[in-house]
Scaffold this motif. Structure first.
Motif, PDB file in Angstrom:
ATOM      1  N   VAL A  30       0.831  -1.205   0.000  1.00  0.00           N
ATOM      2  CA  VAL A  30       0.000   0.000   0.000  1.00  0.00           C
ATOM      3  C   VAL A  30       0.866   1.257   0.000  1.00  0.00           C
ATOM      4  N   LEU A  31       1.933   1.261   0.789  1.00  0.00           N
ATOM      5  CA  LEU A  31       2.810   2.436   0.832  1.00  0.00           C
ATOM      6  C   LEU A  31       3.558   2.617  -0.485  1.00  0.00           C
ATOM      7  N   THR A  32       3.845   1.534  -1.165  1.00  0.00           N
ATOM      8  CA  THR A  32       4.474   1.653  -2.487  1.00  0.00           C
ATOM      9  C   THR A  32       3.513   2.294  -3.472  1.00  0.00           C
ATOM     10  N   TRP A  33       2.238   1.886  -3.419  1.00  0.00           N
ATOM     11  CA  TRP A  33       1.231   2.551  -4.254  1.00  0.00           C
ATOM     12  C   TRP A  33       1.189   4.048  -3.943  1.00  0.00           C
ATOM     13  N   LEU A  34       1.251   4.364  -2.656  1.00  0.00           N
ATOM     14  CA  LEU A  34       1.173   5.771  -2.250  1.00  0.00           C
ATOM     15  C   LEU A  34       2.404   6.538  -2.740  1.00  0.00           C
ATOM     16  N   ARG A  35       3.582   5.914  -2.658  1.00  0.00           N
ATOM     17  CA  ARG A  35       4.797   6.547  -3.178  1.00  0.00           C
ATOM     18  C   ARG A  35       4.682   6.759  -4.687  1.00  0.00           C
TER      19      ARG A  35
END
Length: 705
Positions: free
Chosen positions: A593-598
């Motif tokens: 999820v944090l990779t998507w956000l990045r």
């Protein structure tokens, strides 16, 4: 964590619109507790202690107070902070502090959630006035004044800015002339524009001040130095002879702070009131300094006070988190328009445009938060002495000058967008968007005007570029960067120098194939910085050999491009900080999820500057059209995790304090839906006219057959 079925979103069974229906049945889950720990950073304990204090009603802003009452309340709150050990972390252990510079700033910036006026007033007292005595003074000064400053027995001011000179501190006109006959400095403001202005605590509360003035001795001006000057009689609170001032009055925000003006008419202070760590005057009037270069000495003295910019960067991120927490909670409950159902209205956060408004800013806030943690660690390393070389201090100053503009501008943008996204409810003071935005407005111009700070960053980038390629023709180098013919990627951590080249496999457009890939994003973002700096460097080649006026005119012709390059550099720093933070995440679901956000953050930067990438041949027209589509797909993926991502910020109801974020909207929506559901089930619901018309038309068609 293993993948689990998506958490409930509060929607009705038929409420999904096209974007929502695209969600996969199974989603990675965010480990909110673990992510929250990571976001607290190295100084988690200090942040928790500060948040506990900031959650106390005694420290909360009371809306609607007159500025006079707000000032009195804010001063009383400073005493509360002293009594609860909330402000002394950075001071020496022997005086009751903890020598914890990073923890001090981490805790201080959390006070913005209680009342920005309190945060800034505390910053004036201990972060500026007290820090100036600590960092610019010596042991004698520490023993004499710091105990009273720490206890609030000596409320003080930081008197640097003048009416005629804001960010241009080197040109201030107040003088401190040494008189060897009396062993005194004579502090004087020679004309109205030299008055100290916008000075916190100057209108009412300040008993003393650290005054910045041009040090003159033996008819030589040794530049700006700091002096400890008593302002008022502690008993009567009246100005001492030769000192005068005015109240700045009501401001656009931060009205709990008594900003004012100060002026000095040949005010005499003892020679020993010079804060002389970096420059001293002997009894005979001779000047000495451990730093030979006047320019380097000036920047060293001002550099010791960089914590103001560091703390504003963190406070702006905290304010953005508060706003997004309220707005996203509301958007996940508020319903409007029945686009895909005859019975249920849509949740606002399911609308693509609403996701664009809030989730892109959520991604930027995460990036700014991770970058701030790196800045805070750099600050602590310098001031703890762990890494305190001249180069380290220059890097810290430039990093703070790069990040503070982005985070403070972002906070204002986020607060405004959140306000609008919440409609009329967002305009109510009880929901804090308007109040926070008013208070944070000045953050973009104090402790360094944002545009001026970015110009400082740009000059550093040019200097690093020139140093790295001193013997290379700028025109050739610019063409080399544009062509991307060969070269190895150089990705340095910390302050990224301009001498980096993006590896490519041939034509520039090929980099766009990996648009959603980490390496591809890095290539595009880094290449833009390098090319912009190289272009300006080529245009300014030889400017230092021109007459002063022509060199200044040439620089002015390219000032806008320089500042744009500095902003692109700062955005790259945020993206890199976000990417480096991903490496510390161990939970697979959270990392996904944090990779998507990045990626959302990176692609949003590329989309914002799409014209540049097209004009410079970095993206083909066909590939450029896909950027928006990629972003929209990411929004659909991130949407189910929006509440978890703001919950990880770790702010409770006593910090957010927005009525729309309490669940009251969900209760209203549930009541409304239950009412109409029961009405339909009873069979007594009135028939809508358009339904009746449709039935009549249908019956007519049937009869005609």
């Amino acid at each position: 964590m293993t993948e689990v079925v998506d958490r409930p979103t509060g929607k009705g069974p038929a409420a999904g619109i096209s974007a929502a229906r695209q969600r996969p049945a199974v989603q990675p889950a965010v480990d909110v507790a673990a992510l929250g720990e990571q976001l607290l950073g190295k100084w988690a304990a200090s942040r928790r202690q500060a948040r506990t204090l900031a959650g106390k009603p005694e420290l909360h802003k009371i809306e609607g107070l007159t500025h006079t009452d707000h000032r009195a309340r804010a001063f009383g709150q400073l005493k509360y902070l002293v009594e609860n050990n909330g402000v002394h972390r950075a001071f020496p252990v022997e005086l009751g502090g903890a020598d914890d510079h990073g923890g001090n700033v981490a805790g201080f910036e959390e006070l913005v959630t209680a009342d920005p006026s309190l945060q800034i007033k505390a910053g004036v007292q201990w972060g500026l006035f007290g820090s100036a005595v600590m960092h610019l003074g010596t042991a004698e000064h520490h023993a004499k004044w710091l105990p009273g400053i720490m206890s609030l027995e000596i409320p003080g001011c930081f008197a640097m800015t003048e009416t005629g000179h804001g960010s241009d501190v080197a040109s201030i006109a107040t003088t401190a002339t040494f008189d060897p006959d009396t062993q005194e400095f004579v502090i004087h403001t020679p004309f109205r524009a030299a008055w100290k202005d916008y000075i916190g605590n100057a209108a009412i509360d300040g008993l003393s001040a650290v005054v910045f003035a041009q040090l003159v001795t033996k008819d030589v001006n040794h530049g700006v130095h700091a002096f400890y000057v008593e302002l008022r009689d502690p008993e009567t609170k009246q100005f001492l002879p030769g000192i005068g001032g005015e109240d700045d009055g009501v401001k656009g925000g931060l009205n709990g702070i008594d900003n004012g003006r100060l002026h000095f008419d040949n005010v005499r202070i003892p020679r020993t009131n010079l804060l002389n760590r970096y420059g001293d005057v002997g009894a005979d009037g001779s000047y000495t300094s451990p730093i030979a270069s006047p320019g380097r000495r000036f920047f060293t003295m001002l550099g010791t006070l960089v914590q103001g910019r560091v703390s504003l960067d963190g406070a702006a991120v905290a304010a953005s988190k508060i706003a997004l927490t309220a707005a996203i909670r509301y958007a996940a409950e508020r319903r409007q328009f029945n686009a895909s159902s005859h019975t249920d209205e849509e949740v606002l956060l399911d609308y693509q445009r609403h996701q664009r408004r809030l989730l892109t800013r959520l991604a930027t806030t995460y990036a700014a938060g991770f970058a701030h943690e790196q800045l805070l660690q750099k600050y602590d390393e310098v001031f703890s002495g762990a890494h305190d070389t001249d180069a380290d201090r220059q890097d810290l100053e430039t990093l703070a000058a790069a990040l503070k503009p982005l985070s403070t501008w972002h906070a204002l943008d986020t607060l405004q967008e959140c306000r609008e996204a919440c409609g009329g409810a967002g305009f109510l003071i009880e929901n804090r968007f308007a109040s926070l935005r008013a208070d944070l407005d000045v953050y973009v111009t104090f402790e360094g005007d944002n545009t001026v700070l970015l110009q400082l960053v740009a000059k550093r980038l040019l200097a690093d570029y020139a140093k790295e390629f001193r013997n290379v023709d700028f025109g050739v180098m610019a063409r080399y960067v544009v062509g991307q013919a060969t070269g190895a990627a150089i990705h340095r951590t910390g302050l990224r120098q301009v001498a980096q080249f993006v590896a490519d496999t041939g034509l520039a457009q090929k980099a766009a194939i990996a648009l959603r890939d980490e390496a591809g994003q890095r290539a595009l973002l880094t290449d833009r910085v390098q090319t912009m700096v190289a272009d300006v460097g080529s245009a300014l080649k030889g400017a230092n050999r021109l007459p002063v006026e022509k060199g200044a005119a040439l620089f002015n012709q390219h000032q806008n491009e320089l500042i744009d390059a500095a902003q692109a550099h700062a955005e790259l720093l945020q993206w890199e900080a976000f990417t480096e933070a991903l490496a510390d995440i161990t939970d697979p679901g959270t990392k996904t999820v944090l990779t998507w956000l990045r990626d959302l953050f990176g692609l949003s930067l590329i989309e914002k500057n799409l014209a540049w990438y097209l004009m410079n041949g970095r993206l083909s027209m066909q590939r450029a059209r896909t950027v928006g589509d990629y972003i929209n797909r990411l929004l659909v993926k991130i949407r189910p995790h929006a509440l978890d991502l703001v919950e990880a910020f770790g702010y409770g109801e006593d910090h957010v304090r927005a009525e729309i974020a309490t669940g009251a909207e969900k209760a209203r929506q549930d009541e409304a839906r239950a009412y109409f559901r029961a009405q339909r089930a009873s069979g007594n619901a009135p028939v809508e006219e358009k339904v009746l018309i449709a039935r009549t038309a249908s019956a007519a068609r049937a009869g005609g057959n």
